[in-house]
Scaffold this motif. Structure first.
Motif, PDB file in Angstrom:
ATOM      1  N   ALA A 116      -5.818  -6.529   1.452  1.00  0.00           N
ATOM      2  CA  ALA A 116      -4.696  -5.659   1.089  1.00  0.00           C
ATOM      3  C   ALA A 116      -5.186  -4.526   0.186  1.00  0.00           C
ATOM      4  O   ALA A 116      -4.679  -3.405   0.230  1.00  0.00           O
ATOM      5  N   SER A 171      -7.609   2.741   1.769  1.00  0.00           N
ATOM      6  CA  SER A 171      -7.713   3.664   2.911  1.00  0.00           C
ATOM      7  C   SER A 171      -6.445   4.517   3.041  1.00  0.00           C
ATOM      8  O   SER A 171      -6.525   5.688   3.394  1.00  0.00           O
ATOM      9  N   PRO A 203       0.830  -1.209   0.000  1.00  0.00           N
ATOM     10  CA  PRO A 203       0.000   0.000   0.000  1.00  0.00           C
ATOM     11  C   PRO A 203       0.865   1.260   0.000  1.00  0.00           C
ATOM     12  O   PRO A 203       0.565   2.231  -0.698  1.00  0.00           O
ATOM     13  N   GLU A 250      -8.217  -3.223   0.319  1.00  0.00           N
ATOM     14  CA  GLU A 250      -8.932  -2.296   1.200  1.00  0.00           C
ATOM     15  C   GLU A 250      -7.947  -1.384   1.944  1.00  0.00           C
ATOM     16  O   GLU A 250      -8.150  -0.181   2.050  1.00  0.00           O
ATOM     17  N   LYS A 251      -6.866  -1.990   2.410  1.00  0.00           N
ATOM     18  CA  LYS A 251      -5.850  -1.225   3.140  1.00  0.00           C
ATOM     19  C   LYS A 251      -5.227  -0.170   2.224  1.00  0.00           C
ATOM     20  O   LYS A 251      -4.982   0.970   2.634  1.00  0.00           O
ATOM     21  N   THR A 252      -4.980  -0.559   0.973  1.00  0.00           N
ATOM     22  CA  THR A 252      -4.387   0.369   0.010  1.00  0.00           C
ATOM     23  C   THR A 252      -5.323   1.550  -0.229  1.00  0.00           C
ATOM     24  O   THR A 252      -4.888   2.707  -0.260  1.00  0.00           O
TER      25      THR A 252
END
Lengths: 200, 797
Positions: free
Chosen positions: B745, B751, B718, B747-749
């Motif tokens: 991963a 955010s 990310p 989703e994390k990127t």
């Protein structure tokens, strides 16, 4: 409990329409695409392997899923699929790393060929799984349920860890998992197949 | 006495299977066998003892899978200590020499690029086990059951860097005579000998008869002792027990036959027991070992095969070298690996057998660039590489990463050069190209160049480098500057081949520099050099005159059976009508009538014809008009056809590739710095995911539609994605993920992007995603296919 066995099979018959379907093609391909597909098939005419390792084990239903002896899994869907079975097989099959090599080779410079290699690999590994189970049916005179893979329905992909510990496919047929539980070579399949009780 | 001293005059009897015997003693499915060194030491000692009593001189400690991926550091140390102690205890009270090997198997993870284990991480994993083996007193290191040359290289490097113990290395070959990752015996022998293994060979997978062809190849190629540890045949189920189909006597008989052919260390693998080793000991009673001879083979290798210099003249493709190549310089500065990969595959298709790789430019970080290029190239081509750099640091890093025995370009007669390069050749293996120049420059005469060659060979010997690992380049200089230049070089080639018995290489293209019709001069010089015994040429495989000379020479020299390769080459020479016979069903599906050859070539997906048609149009209209009036209408028609369902994905892609080929020509016509784009798109497959087909398809289409695509590759963190979006102030980021396990991963990127690059839109795609899922993880758009991705990018920019 018996050990883990390895089988190496011959190449199952090729299904061209399945390959085209995996590539997103409907209908008859034109000559240009046919020629491209032929060139891809020629590139993998040698070098694919058809290897399977498998373990036969018991099946005991639990409140939340199934106990296979070597692992317990929580999955109502798998339990439903295995209902009426007291034995099952867990297997890992692979056609080896050549499709991955070809996809990497062409992915950045000739994506159509990469797409076709991806489709060929998908067709080959599915054909291997079917051929392997047909072989077992024929050799052992058993009836098998449909195969069920980690990631289907409510069966978590995390069971790959237990399957890989028990079957050791890294050593036996060269299949391992990445940290995110993807199988490498990517054209590999893990599955559980119920053995139907003999009809009396 | 060390194991190597004992080995000199004796056949070395190894042990048999460990896993099967421990299972018989109760080791469960999925239980780690190494744990038994601590939990059931008496059982482990009993197995070792039985092997020693059956006649084994070497037993492998129960450390096959002992590494830090499976155990904590503390537990690993306990296990290695206990494992070696068990083997030592088993030898107590026995007469004669008995040795304990630290046994090293595969890590269980596949190395990148196939898997996700980094090469240096693999070296580090093995280093920790080796260091413990040394600490607890192993007599040798036995690397076995390797099915990937790259992993085997990591293990060998770790063994060599962490110890001075003898190292044995052995691989598991399949029924096709190859390793799982594709290496044949010649590739394995070249790599293992280059890395300094003391004995090499074959174990596991099959019985001795099935492995015999591979073993015989090892015997014909290897200059070090050959090891054989086969399985007891194949496992079968009999009366609900696992049995192997070759009995001890039959096993011993076949292994003894291979010992008569020259195998020097023998034992067994899966399914073999002390009974097999006892039968083997009996069969070998009184047998004298055959001496191990130096085969004198000059060869380099890749992850699949070796290229042997004795077989025929070798073509080394010269195109990956920025000297005089504007487009390649531009690609290197822009980090455009795709261009370099296309050069590699193009040369391979033309018939190059080795690829020279030179990425030296004054303003780039050469060590980093060379390492990256070598890693990328070896993921797409199976040709051995010639690492070409004057920077010793870059050379070492590239040799370390290279999956094979590389060609090393180059060393010369200067003391400083030899002191820098020879230690690398010794450590990593390789065939080094030695230029006949020294502190006084390039001598004018052949005789003086041969003298330098002799000095280089003598100096290499001091490092333990044999002359079979040296190829002399007596330097082709331009005849427009010196009338005698070619004559002296040709004389030097002949002397070096005949008097020094060393192979030769030349960068032949230099000879014609400054002259008209260069191809004629270069190819004639090439023919003359081949006639004098030239072993290899660094050349342009796209040059038809050069390839004509090469094929004609091979046919004339009796190297081309029935002239088959020559005839194949001659009939495949491109003609203008090469791809005109293709039927037009593809274009019919688009339901648009196309004007002219470029539109038609794009619609039909004909890459070569699209490039040619673009060239022709560029003579009669400005580059941007070719784009506006020809390429875009054809692309649009195909794109609309795809959206309507009359054109399918492979056809869309073929058209996109044809359009890309046309764009490449248009770009050249435009010159540098004039390629205005519609805006930047940052593209990546998210962390943990190593699939990239979908991403590459989206990339190709976005590029065709004029977007400046920054492809960060696959398995991208990310942080790296956010950093790129910020530094470019990119209006759009496109993320791909194929598996449910990698969607977190993504989703994390997203955010992180919201936090660091709030202006930026995010579109996502991939097999497991849906519009609802995309919304749930905070994406702005879900692209169901590549055209949808293009349309969204158009709406954003």
């Amino acid at each position: 409990m018996q050990g883990v066995f390895v089988r190496e099979l011959g190449a199952p018959p090729l299904n061209l329409s399945e390959i085209l379907r995996y590539a997103g093609m409907r209908g008859t391909p034109d000559d240009g695409l046919s020629a491209l597909l032929d060139s891809c098939l020629a590139e993998v005419a040698h070098g694919l392997c058809y290897r399977v390792c498998f373990l036969e084990h018991g099946v005991k239903m639990t409140d939340t899923g199934v106990d296979f002896g070597y692992m317990q899994v929580d999955s109502a869907d798998l339990a439903r699929c295995l209902s009426g079975c007291d034995r099952a097989l867990t297997f890992v099959a692979t056609v080896g790393p050549l499709p991955d090599r070809m996809i990497a080779r062409y992915g950045r410079v000739a994506p159509t060929k990469a797409l076709l290699h991806q489709a060929i690999g998908a067709e080959r590994i599915e054909a291997l799984c079917d051929a392997f189970l047909d072989l077992l049916r024929a050799e052992q005179g058993i009836s098998l349920c449909p195969r069920f893979s980690p990631g289907y329905g409510d069966l978590s992909l995390t069971v790959q860890g237990d399957i890989f510990r028990a079957l050791n496919p890294a050593r036996l047929i060269g299949v391992s998992t990445t940290d995110s539980l993807l199988m490498v070579p990517s054209k590999s399949v893990t599955a559980i197949v119920g053995i139907k009780k003999e009809q009396v | 006495m060390t194991v190597l001293d004992f080995f000199k005059d004796n056949i070395l009897l190894l042990d048999g299977g460990m896993g099967t015997l421990l299972q018989a003693r109760g080791l469960g499915v999925g239980e780690l066998p190494e744990e038994w060194c601590l939990t059931h030491p008496d059982d482990v000692i009993a197995v070792h003892r039985a092997y020693f009593e059956a006649g084994s001189r070497v037993v492998c400690a129960n450390t096959f899978g002992a590494n830090v991926l499976k155990y904590t550091k503390e537990r690993l140390e306990e296990i290695v200590a206990a494992a070696i102690a068990c083997a030592r205890r088993a030898a107590e009270g026995l007469e004669g020499e008995h040795f304990v090997a630290l046994d090293i198997g595969p890590t269980g993870k596949l190395l990148a690029p196939l898997g996700d284990l980094d090469f240096e991480d693999a070296v580090n994993i093995y280093a920790q086990t080796v260091a413990l083996g040394v600490k607890y007193g192993a007599d040798l290191i036995f690397i076995e059951t390797m099915n990937d040359t790259y992993e085997a290289k990591a293990a060998l490097l770790a063994a060599k860097e962490q110890s001075t113990l003898p190292v044995f290395a052995s691989c598991a070959f399949g029924a096709d005579g190859k390793l799982m990752t594709g290496a044949d015996p010649a590739a394995v022998v070249a790599l293992f000998e280059g890395l300094g293994a003391d004995a090499i060979g074959v174990n596991c997978s099959l019985g001795p008869t099935a492995l015999a062809p591979v073993v015989e190849q090892f015997l014909s190629l290897a200059s070090v002792p050959v090891i054989l540890k086969p399985n007891a045949g194949l496992p079968q189920v009999k009366e609900s027990k696992t049995v192997y189909d070759i009995a001890p006597d039959a096993f011993a008989c076949e292994v003894a036959r291979l010992v008569s052919l020259g195998v020097r260390a023998v034992g067994g693998c899966c399914g073999t027991t002390p009974a097999y080793i006892a039968a083997l000991a009996a069969a070998l009673q009184g047998k004298k070992p055959l001496p191990v001879t130096d085969k004198g083979i000059t060869c380099v290798s890749s992850y699949t095969h070796a290229v042997n210099f004795a077989n025929a003249p070798i073509l080394i493709g010269e195109r990956i070298n920025p000297t005089g190549k504007k487009r390649l310089k531009e690609a290197l500065r822009a980090n455009d690996m795709d261009y370099i990969l296309a050069e590699a595959l193009g040369q391979e298709e033309q018939g190059a057998q080795i690829l020279d790789v030179n990425v030296g430019l004054p303003d780039i970080d050469e060590p980093a660039m060379l390492m990256r290029t070598v890693s990328t190239l070896q993921a797409v081509t199976a040709l051995p590489l010639q690492i070409d750099t004057a920077d010793a640091v870059a050379m070492e890093q590239a040799l370390r990463r290279y999956n094979g025995k590389a060609m090393i370009n180059s060393v010369n007669g200067k003391a400083e050069s030899m002191a820098a390069i020879f230690p690398l050749v010794k450590k990593y293996g390789g065939v080094v190209v030695a230029l006949t120049l020294d502190e006084n420059g390039i001598p004018a005469t052949a005789a003086a160049r041969v003298e330098i060659a002799k000095r280089i060979i003598a100096e290499a010997a001091k490092y333990g480098i044999s002359k079979k690992d040296i190829v002399i380049d007596p330097l082709a200089l331009t005849i427009s500057a010196d009338d005698n230049a070619a004559r002296e070089t040709l004389a030097a080639v002949a002397s070096i081949r005949q008097e020094l018995c060393v192979h030769t290489s030349l960068g032949v293209s230099n000879v014609s520099f400054g002259l008209p019709m260069r191809d004629t001069v270069t190819s004639t010089f090439f023919a003359l050099a081949l006639g004098r015994g030239l072993s290899a040429a660094i050349m342009n495989p796209y040059s038809t005159p050069m390839m004509k000379t090469y094929h004609a020479y091979r046919a004339l020299a009796g190297l081309d059976k029935s002239c088959a390769a020559y005839i194949g080459f001659a009939t495949a020479l491109p003609t203008e009508s090469a791809d005109t016979g293709v039927k037009n069903t593809h274009v019919a599906a688009v339901e648009t009538s196309f004007q002219g050859p470029l539109q038609s070539a794009i619609a039909k997906g004909l890459v070569a014809r699209a490039a040619r048609a673009a060239d022709e149009l560029l003579h009669v209209m400005p580059p941007l008009a070719v784009v506006e009036n020809e390429v875009i209408p054809a692309l649009n028609a195909v794109g609309v056809g795809f959206e309507k369902g009359s054109v399918y994905l492979p056809q869309l892609l073929m058209s996109a590739e044809a359009a890309k080929a046309a764009f490449e020509r248009i770009k050249q016509a435009l010159g540098e710095g004039t390629g205005a784009t519609r805006g930047s798109v940052v593209l990546a497959t998210v962390a943990g995911d190593i699939h990239d087909i979908g991403k590459n398809i989206v990339k190709l289409l976005l590029q065709n539609y004029g977007f400046d695509v920054h492809d960060l590759g696959r398995d991208v963190s990310p942080e790296a994605i956010a950093e790129c979006a910020v530094s470019l102030r990119a209006p759009l980021v496109a993320l791909s993920a194929l598996m449910t396990t990698t969607v977190p991963a993504m989703e994390k990127t997203i955010s992180l992007l919201r936090e660091k690059a709030p202006w930026c839109r995010v579109m996502v795609g991939g097999a497991v995603l849906t519009a609802e899922y995309a919304q749930m993880i905070g994406a702005d758009y879900y692209a169901c296919d590549a055209m949808a991705a293009v349309r969204y990018a158009e709406s954003v920019m």
